[in-house]
Write a protein that holds these residues in place. Structure first.
Motif, PDB file in Angstrom:
ATOM      1  N   ASP A 174     103.967 -27.615 -73.303  1.00 65.93           N
ATOM      2  CA  ASP A 174     102.848 -28.322 -72.678  1.00 65.93           C
ATOM      3  C   ASP A 174     101.479 -27.908 -73.223  1.00 65.93           C
ATOM      4  OD1 ASP A 174     102.724 -25.801 -71.570  1.00 65.93           O
ATOM      5  OD2 ASP A 174     103.394 -26.426 -69.584  1.00 65.93           O
ATOM      6  N   VAL A 175     101.471 -27.123 -74.310  1.00 68.16           N
ATOM      7  CA  VAL A 175     100.216 -26.787 -75.007  1.00 68.16           C
ATOM      8  C   VAL A 175     100.465 -27.024 -76.505  1.00 68.16           C
ATOM      9  CG1 VAL A 175      99.285 -25.134 -73.318  1.00 68.16           C
ATOM     10  CG2 VAL A 175     100.924 -24.342 -75.037  1.00 68.16           C
ATOM     11  N   ASP A 176      99.390 -27.044 -77.311  1.00 70.06           N
ATOM     12  CA  ASP A 176      99.531 -27.460 -78.707  1.00 70.06           C
ATOM     13  C   ASP A 176     100.092 -26.399 -79.652  1.00 70.06           C
ATOM     14  OD1 ASP A 176      98.815 -30.227 -78.911  1.00 70.06           O
ATOM     15  OD2 ASP A 176      96.804 -29.653 -78.266  1.00 70.06           O
ATOM     16  N   GLY A 177     100.469 -25.252 -79.124  1.00 70.24           N
ATOM     17  CA  GLY A 177     101.020 -24.210 -79.991  1.00 70.24           C
ATOM     18  C   GLY A 177     100.799 -22.855 -79.361  1.00 70.24           C
ATOM     19  N   VAL A 178     100.850 -21.828 -80.205  1.00 67.36           N
ATOM     20  CA  VAL A 178     100.566 -20.474 -79.723  1.00 67.36           C
ATOM     21  C   VAL A 178      99.062 -20.257 -79.883  1.00 67.36           C
ATOM     22  CG1 VAL A 178     101.047 -18.023 -80.016  1.00 67.36           C
ATOM     23  CG2 VAL A 178     102.837 -19.714 -80.527  1.00 67.36           C
ATOM     24  N   PHE A 179      98.421 -19.844 -78.811  1.00 67.68           N
ATOM     25  CA  PHE A 179      96.976 -19.628 -78.822  1.00 67.68           C
ATOM     26  C   PHE A 179      96.659 -18.132 -78.795  1.00 67.68           C
ATOM     27  CE2 PHE A 179      97.206 -24.015 -77.856  1.00 67.68           C
ATOM     28  CZ  PHE A 179      95.988 -24.583 -78.214  1.00 67.68           C
ATOM     29  N   THR A 180      95.384 -17.825 -79.030  1.00 68.79           N
ATOM     30  CA  THR A 180      94.970 -16.416 -79.047  1.00 68.79           C
ATOM     31  C   THR A 180      95.034 -15.790 -77.654  1.00 68.79           C
ATOM     32  OG1 THR A 180      92.730 -17.286 -78.961  1.00 68.79           O
ATOM     33  CG2 THR A 180      93.512 -16.524 -81.124  1.00 68.79           C
ATOM     34  N   ALA A 181      95.172 -16.602 -76.616  1.00 68.33           N
ATOM     35  CA  ALA A 181      95.415 -16.137 -75.242  1.00 68.33           C
ATOM     36  C   ALA A 181      95.966 -17.336 -74.484  1.00 68.33           C
ATOM     37  CB  ALA A 181      94.127 -15.642 -74.585  1.00 68.33           C
ATOM     38  N   ASP A 182      96.489 -17.100 -73.308  1.00 70.99           N
ATOM     39  CA  ASP A 182      97.008 -18.215 -72.504  1.00 70.99           C
ATOM     40  C   ASP A 182      95.875 -19.204 -72.211  1.00 70.99           C
ATOM     41  OD1 ASP A 182      98.051 -19.929 -70.610  1.00 70.99           O
ATOM     42  OD2 ASP A 182      99.064 -18.349 -69.475  1.00 70.99           O
ATOM     43  N   PRO A 183      95.988 -20.451 -72.680  1.00 70.82           N
ATOM     44  CA  PRO A 183      94.915 -21.432 -72.441  1.00 70.82           C
ATOM     45  C   PRO A 183      94.637 -21.675 -70.959  1.00 70.82           C
ATOM     46  CG  PRO A 183      96.505 -22.273 -74.022  1.00 70.82           C
ATOM     47  CD  PRO A 183      97.087 -21.011 -73.462  1.00 70.82           C
ATOM     48  N   TYR A 197     106.643 -13.121 -87.287  1.00 69.34           N
ATOM     49  CA  TYR A 197     107.665 -12.815 -86.276  1.00 69.34           C
ATOM     50  C   TYR A 197     107.273 -11.551 -85.507  1.00 69.34           C
ATOM     51  CZ  TYR A 197     110.817 -16.004 -88.813  1.00 69.34           C
ATOM     52  OH  TYR A 197     111.393 -17.102 -89.400  1.00 69.34           O
ATOM     53  N   ASP A 198     106.787 -10.534 -86.233  1.00 67.80           N
ATOM     54  CA  ASP A 198     106.476  -9.254 -85.582  1.00 67.80           C
ATOM     55  C   ASP A 198     105.393  -9.407 -84.525  1.00 67.80           C
ATOM     56  OD1 ASP A 198     108.341  -8.053 -87.091  1.00 67.80           O
ATOM     57  OD2 ASP A 198     106.960  -7.093 -88.506  1.00 67.80           O
ATOM     58  N   GLU A 199     104.313 -10.104 -84.894  1.00 67.97           N
ATOM     59  CA  GLU A 199     103.231 -10.281 -83.915  1.00 67.97           C
ATOM     60  C   GLU A 199     103.700 -11.158 -82.749  1.00 67.97           C
ATOM     61  OE1 GLU A 199      99.107 -10.261 -86.350  1.00 67.97           O
ATOM     62  OE2 GLU A 199     100.719 -11.483 -87.176  1.00 67.97           O
ATOM     63  N   MET A 200     104.464 -12.198 -83.057  1.00 64.61           N
ATOM     64  CA  MET A 200     104.944 -13.087 -81.991  1.00 64.61           C
ATOM     65  C   MET A 200     105.885 -12.341 -81.057  1.00 64.61           C
ATOM     66  SD  MET A 200     104.343 -16.103 -80.901  1.00 64.61           S
ATOM     67  CE  MET A 200     104.661 -15.932 -79.154  1.00 64.61           C
ATOM     68  N   MET A 201     106.678 -11.419 -81.639  1.00 64.37           N
ATOM     69  CA  MET A 201     107.578 -10.626 -80.784  1.00 64.37           C
ATOM     70  C   MET A 201     106.780  -9.747 -79.833  1.00 64.37           C
ATOM     71  SD  MET A 201     110.688  -9.717 -83.312  1.00 64.37           S
ATOM     72  CE  MET A 201     111.007  -8.150 -82.577  1.00 64.37           C
ATOM     73  N   CYS A 206     105.000  -8.936 -74.396  1.00 64.84           N
ATOM     74  CA  CYS A 206     103.885  -8.590 -73.508  1.00 64.84           C
ATOM     75  C   CYS A 206     103.577  -9.705 -72.519  1.00 64.84           C
ATOM     76  CB  CYS A 206     102.653  -8.257 -74.333  1.00 64.84           C
ATOM     77  SG  CYS A 206     102.870  -6.742 -75.257  1.00 64.84           S
ATOM     78  N   GLY A 207     104.449 -10.689 -72.423  1.00 61.76           N
ATOM     79  CA  GLY A 207     104.307 -11.669 -71.357  1.00 61.76           C
ATOM     80  C   GLY A 207     103.829 -13.048 -71.776  1.00 61.76           C
ATOM     81  N   ALA A 208     103.509 -13.262 -73.064  1.00 63.22           N
ATOM     82  CA  ALA A 208     103.073 -14.605 -73.501  1.00 63.22           C
ATOM     83  C   ALA A 208     104.296 -15.509 -73.471  1.00 63.22           C
ATOM     84  CB  ALA A 208     102.483 -14.544 -74.905  1.00 63.22           C
ATOM     85  N   LYS A 209     104.480 -16.209 -72.350  1.00 56.96           N
ATOM     86  CA  LYS A 209     105.782 -16.857 -72.143  1.00 56.96           C
ATOM     87  C   LYS A 209     105.958 -18.147 -72.955  1.00 56.96           C
ATOM     88  CE  LYS A 209     104.639 -19.486 -68.059  1.00 56.96           C
ATOM     89  NZ  LYS A 209     105.274 -20.261 -67.043  1.00 56.96           N
ATOM     90  N   ILE A 210     105.023 -18.409 -73.836  1.00 52.05           N
ATOM     91  CA  ILE A 210     105.149 -19.580 -74.705  1.00 52.05           C
ATOM     92  C   ILE A 210     106.465 -19.548 -75.491  1.00 52.05           C
ATOM     93  CG2 ILE A 210     103.681 -18.432 -76.472  1.00 52.05           C
ATOM     94  CD1 ILE A 210     103.577 -22.150 -75.877  1.00 52.05           C
ATOM     95  N   ALA A 260      97.682 -10.894 -74.718  1.00 50.39           N
ATOM     96  CA  ALA A 260      98.745 -11.392 -73.839  1.00 50.39           C
ATOM     97  C   ALA A 260      98.622 -10.732 -72.468  1.00 50.39           C
ATOM     98  CB  ALA A 260     100.110 -11.075 -74.449  1.00 50.39           C
ATOM     99  N   HIS A 261      99.149 -11.394 -71.460  1.00 47.78           N
ATOM    100  CA  HIS A 261      99.140 -10.763 -70.138  1.00 47.78           C
ATOM    101  C   HIS A 261     100.471 -11.025 -69.445  1.00 47.78           C
ATOM    102  CE1 HIS A 261      98.316 -14.892 -69.021  1.00 47.78           C
ATOM    103  NE2 HIS A 261      98.753 -14.576 -67.807  1.00 47.78           N
ATOM    104  N   ASP A 262     100.761 -10.190 -68.465  1.00 46.33           N
ATOM    105  CA  ASP A 262     102.038 -10.281 -67.774  1.00 46.33           C
ATOM    106  C   ASP A 262     101.849  -9.855 -66.322  1.00 46.33           C
ATOM    107  OD1 ASP A 262     104.654 -10.273 -67.068  1.00 46.33           O
ATOM    108  OD2 ASP A 262     105.348  -8.894 -68.620  1.00 46.33           O
TER     109      ASP A 262
END
Ligand code: ADP
Ligand code: ASP
Ligand code: MG
Length: 423
Positions: A174-183, A197-201, A206-210, A260-262
């Motif tokens: 429901d968002v256009d991709g991975v953002f620098t923080a939760d939109p 992959y490493d940064e996305m992991m 860390c809770g970025a549930k995208i 990221a937040h959780d």
């Protein structure tokens, strides 16, 4: 002909009109490609089923909870297959078990151990569109139905894409991709065109549930690129790949990729643990035996007068009752004084491969939190991440402050949230 695997999340199939819209998108992709689709449960169905379970039992048997939760994905897969049939195309829906998603027997957070998608292959060979229920599998040992953990449909998609040697794995959300923080928290967040992959992991952990953490681990293992994009727009999304800074030169590695937040963790403090060799080992062995994943741990310096110390740790809130019960059982053996429980915490993390070579990131982060009036309760770091635990009501302010402090705010708002309730 290319094989495209597409996964549609809950907000993309939230109601009948969403399902019809997604069906059209799938049919359009089918012109010229083979298509396998993975679906999540409609809207907030999984949360609603969990609420329902809690009303009949405070601690439902894990096997039955999995049986209940997998019904959500079965509803959406059948409806989507019907909507596609209505557009004149052949679609076949399959449960995770029918699709050959074989897991271990850990209910609620099963790991995929094998994928044997012969029925999906057969459907593709017959020219059909295969629709697979995400988030579920079948245990190799017990033959019981399992679920992969919240957000697990992403992992089903990547696992099937890898097993079928798909050309592309697209994750529609429901968002256009991975953002620098939760939109939803930072409207000034920027879309990241490519991320490693490493940064996305780290972001997912860390809770970025995208994206589900296991899905990124899986993609990295098979070197499978993931394209995260919106089902509500046709914009190019974010590519999750091995080395985004090497392919072409358009991207320079940023120091910080994102914040990221959780809010899904809680903190337990074991008060007055006798400061003796082996006590911490017994505490964490007990938690491991109860299959509880511990995140951060802090042990206070023991007070000389009492020879006792406090040990605090964070864990998924959903596991806290199980953890407290397991610890109470060993209280007589260890002789600690009491247990404290706090579920009003949140974790805020800075992620970026560039922090390896840039000193001062921690200082800037902590200064930003101080300026925002947010108190730090716990700290942990990895090579490319700094995480802090703060009070839950300070999370939004902390995320926004960190985002601003590292110049991540976009000049023009590009972060659109198209749907979903953020639950
Ligand atoms: P889906 O149902 O499609 O799987 P999710 O709700 O699991 O969708 O994940 C998408 C949501 O993830 C977004 O709506 C957004 O609020 C949240 N999110 C958290 N962190 C990020 C981020 N860094 N970039 C994009 N979205 C994020
Ligand atoms: N429906 C499941 C959940 O809400 C799985 C998923 O959406 O990926 O967690
Ligand atoms: Mg998700």
């Amino acid at each position: 002909m290319a094989l495209v695997v597409q996964k549609y999340g809950g907000s993309s199939v939230a109601d009948a009109s969403c399902i019809k819209r997604v069906a059209q998108r799938i049919v359009a992709t089918k012109k010229g490609n083979d298509v396998v689709v993975i679906v999540s449960a409609m809207g907030d169905t999984t949360d609603e089923l969990l609420d329902l379970a809690e009303q009949v039992s405070p601690l439902p048997p894990a096997r039955e909870l999995d049986m209940l939760l997998t019904s959500g994905e079965r509803i959406s897969m059948a409806l989507l297959a019907m909507a596609i049939a209505n557009l004149g195309h052949e679609a076949r829906s399959f449960t995770g078990s029918q699709a050959g998603v074989i897991t271990d027997s850990t209910h609620g957070k099963a790991r995929i151990i094998d994928v044997t998608p012969s029925r999906i292959r057969e459907a593709i060979d017959q020219g059909h569109i295969a629709i697979v229920a995400g988030f579920q599998g079948v245990s190799q040992d017990t033959k019981d139905i399992t679920t992969l953990g919240r957000g697990g449909s992403d992992t089903t998609a990547v696992a099937l894409a890898a097993a079928l040697e798909a050309d592309v794995c697209e994750i529609y959300t429901d968002v256009d991709g991975v953002f620098t923080a939760d939109p939803r928290i930072v409207p000034a967040a920027r879309k990241i065109p490519k991320i490693s992959y490493d940064e996305m992991m780290e972001m997912a952990a860390c809770g970025a549930k995208i994206l589900h953490l296991r899905c990124v681990e899986y993609a990295r293992r098979f070197n499978l690129p993931i394209h995260v994009r919106s089902s509500f727009s046709t914009k190019e999304g974010t590519w999750v790949v091995a080395d985004p800074y090497n392919e072409g030169t358009e991207m320079e590695q940023p120091i910080i990729s994102g914040v990221a937040h959780d809010r899904s963790e809680a903190k337990i403090t074991v008060v007055g643990v006798p400061d003796k060799v082996g006590e911490a080992a017994t505490i964490f062995k007990t938690l491991a035996d109860a299959e509880i994943n511990i995140d951060m741990i802090v042990q206070n310096v023991s007070a000389a007068a009492t020879g006792r110390t406090d040990i605090s740790f964070t864990l998924p809130t959903a596991d806290s009752q199980t953890a407290l019960a397991a610890l109470k059982k060993i209280q007589p053996q260890i002789g600690f004084e009491s247990l404290l429980f706090d579920d009003q915490i949140g974790k805020v993390s800075l992620v970026g491969a560039g922090m390896r070579s840039h000193p001062g990131v921690t200082a800037t982060f902590f200064a930003a939190l101080a300026d925002a009036g947010v108190n730090i309760e716990m700290i942990s770091t990895s090579e490319i991440r700094i995480s802090v635990v703060v009070g839950q009501d300070g999370v939004d302010a902390a995320v926004a402050a960190a985002h601003r402090a590292f110049d991540l705010d976009a000049d023009q708002v590009e972060a659109v949230v198209y749907g979903g309730t953020g639950r």
